[in-house]
Design an enzyme around this catalytic site. Structure first.
Site, mmCIF file in Angstrom:
data_model
loop_
_atom_site.group_PDB
_atom_site.id
_atom_site.type_symbol
_atom_site.label_atom_id
_atom_site.label_comp_id
_atom_site.label_asym_id
_atom_site.label_seq_id
_atom_site.Cartn_x
_atom_site.Cartn_y
_atom_site.Cartn_z
ATOM 1 N N GLU A 33 0.836 -1.201 0.000
ATOM 2 C CA GLU A 33 0.000 0.000 0.000
ATOM 3 C C GLU A 33 0.873 1.254 0.000
ATOM 4 O OE1 GLU A 33 -1.760 0.701 3.811
ATOM 5 O OE2 GLU A 33 -3.523 1.678 2.972
ATOM 6 N N HIS A 35 2.449 4.620 0.958
ATOM 7 C CA HIS A 35 2.680 5.268 2.255
ATOM 8 C C HIS A 35 3.358 6.619 2.039
ATOM 9 C CE1 HIS A 35 1.490 1.575 4.285
ATOM 10 N NE2 HIS A 35 1.543 2.216 5.430
ATOM 11 N N ASP A 44 3.573 -1.667 5.911
ATOM 12 C CA ASP A 44 2.647 -2.492 6.702
ATOM 13 C C ASP A 44 3.068 -3.961 6.742
ATOM 14 O OD1 ASP A 44 1.257 -0.183 7.107
ATOM 15 O OD2 ASP A 44 -0.512 -0.752 5.957
ATOM 16 N N HIS A 119 -2.107 -3.537 9.347
ATOM 17 C CA HIS A 119 -2.785 -2.708 8.322
ATOM 18 C C HIS A 119 -4.221 -2.501 8.781
ATOM 19 C CE1 HIS A 119 -4.169 -1.341 4.366
ATOM 20 N NE2 HIS A 119 -4.934 -2.410 4.236
ATOM 21 N N GLU A 121 -7.134 -1.694 7.688
ATOM 22 C CA GLU A 121 -8.328 -2.232 7.043
ATOM 23 C C GLU A 121 -8.432 -3.760 7.141
ATOM 24 O OE1 GLU A 121 -6.256 0.012 5.969
ATOM 25 O OE2 GLU A 121 -7.294 1.681 4.983
ATOM 26 N N HIS A 176 -1.688 7.038 9.229
ATOM 27 C CA HIS A 176 -1.162 6.398 8.029
ATOM 28 C C HIS A 176 -0.005 7.205 7.435
ATOM 29 C CE1 HIS A 176 -1.132 4.085 4.347
ATOM 30 N NE2 HIS A 176 -1.072 5.221 3.695
ATOM 31 N N GLU A 181 4.342 5.647 11.955
ATOM 32 C CA GLU A 181 4.892 4.684 10.990
ATOM 33 C C GLU A 181 6.265 5.139 10.478
ATOM 34 O OE1 GLU A 181 1.421 2.075 8.986
ATOM 35 O OE2 GLU A 181 1.625 4.065 8.116
HETATM 36 ZN ZN ZN Z 1 0.689 1.625 7.232
HETATM 37 MN MN MN Z 2 -2.139 0.312 5.947
#
Ligand code: ZN
Ligand code: MN
Length: 259
Positions: A33, A35, A44, A119, A121, A176, A181
């Protein structure tokens, strides 16, 4: 005897021996994904794998291969599916992948699992995968499999959040590709962080609802939802220390381990 904490580095007799000795299987859940412009697509994956590795060492566990793909990225928590490089699974595909690997390891004797999500979701689809795996195992007459399921970022003390966010914590969804992170990546893989590309913008503002598909201008153009400025390996270490200590304690409590 190979001492690795990563189960894929063991031979099958070594895996079987570790399971019979009571090893807990950690299954990290990741994603591929976007970032933001300053972080790689595998944040992630790296972060839950790194947490799982450290916790598994504390409690005598084995880390199963991380799921490198996750459930779809959402605009208010991950930036969304439209960013180049984001590659996600349908919920059924994702949950069935978890179902299949837990069922197979359960059929081969594994009895305790920790599903360690990295992650946002993935949360509910991973519950579905776990539920289906346990149902499959019960149908095979195996009723003594137990599993914890957790999001690693929930294991942090208020004191640490106050130290990192003196002006108030923006909340997990907006983190996010942001301060948390980015700091954990500076701790684990600084070679993959382009600090000079951190966006110079503040927190995203979203209404408390979604519209599908997202209307023009709804997505954050950078893909970063809060503010990563000020990220550091030191902040990453504070977070990692909390994650490892608190998740290890939770695993000992949840599975009634001594020590
Ligand atoms: Zn992430
Ligand atoms: Mn994520």
């Amino acid at each position: 005897m190979v001492e690795s904490v990563f189960m894929a580095e063991l031979s099958w007799p070594e895996w079987e021996a570790r399971i019979q000795a009571g090893a807990i299987i950690f299954l990290p859940l990741g994603a591929t994904e976007q970032h933001g412009p300053h972080l790689p697509l595998n944040v992630d994956v790296i972060l839950p794998t790194g947490v799982a590795e450290r916790v598994a060492r504390q409690v005598g566990g084995l880390v199963a291969p991380t799921l490198n793909y996750g459930y779809k990225s959402m605009p208010r928590s991950g930036g969304g599916q439209s960013f180049p490089g984001t590659a996600s699974l349908d919920a059924a595909t994702f949950s069935h992948t978890i179902r299949d690997v837990i069922r197979d390891m359960g059929l081969h004797g594994a009895r305790r699992f920790v599903i360690l999500n990295g992650h946002f979701e993935n949360a509910w689809p991973s519950v579905e995968g776990l539920d289906l795996a346990l149902r499959d195992l019960r149908a095979e007459g195996i009723r003594d499999v137990t599993a914890m399921r957790l999001e690693y970022w929930d294991f942090v003390t208020p004191a640490t959040l106050d130290r990192i966010f003196p002006d108030g914590f923006p909340g997990t969804e907006l983190e996010h590709a942001s301060l948390i992170e980015t700091s954990l990546m500076l701790l684990l893989r600084p070679d993959l962080v382009a600090v000079e590309k951190i966006p110079q913008e503040g927190r995203a503002q979203f209404p408390p609802y979604d519209i599908h598909p997202p209307p023009p201008g709804y997505l954050r153009a950078s893909g970063v939802l809060a503010d990563a400025r000020g990220a550091s390996a030191q902040i990453g270490q504070w977070l990692m220390d909390d994650h490892v200590r608190l998740i290890s304690a939770a695993v000992r409590e949840g599975f009634q381990l001594g020590g």
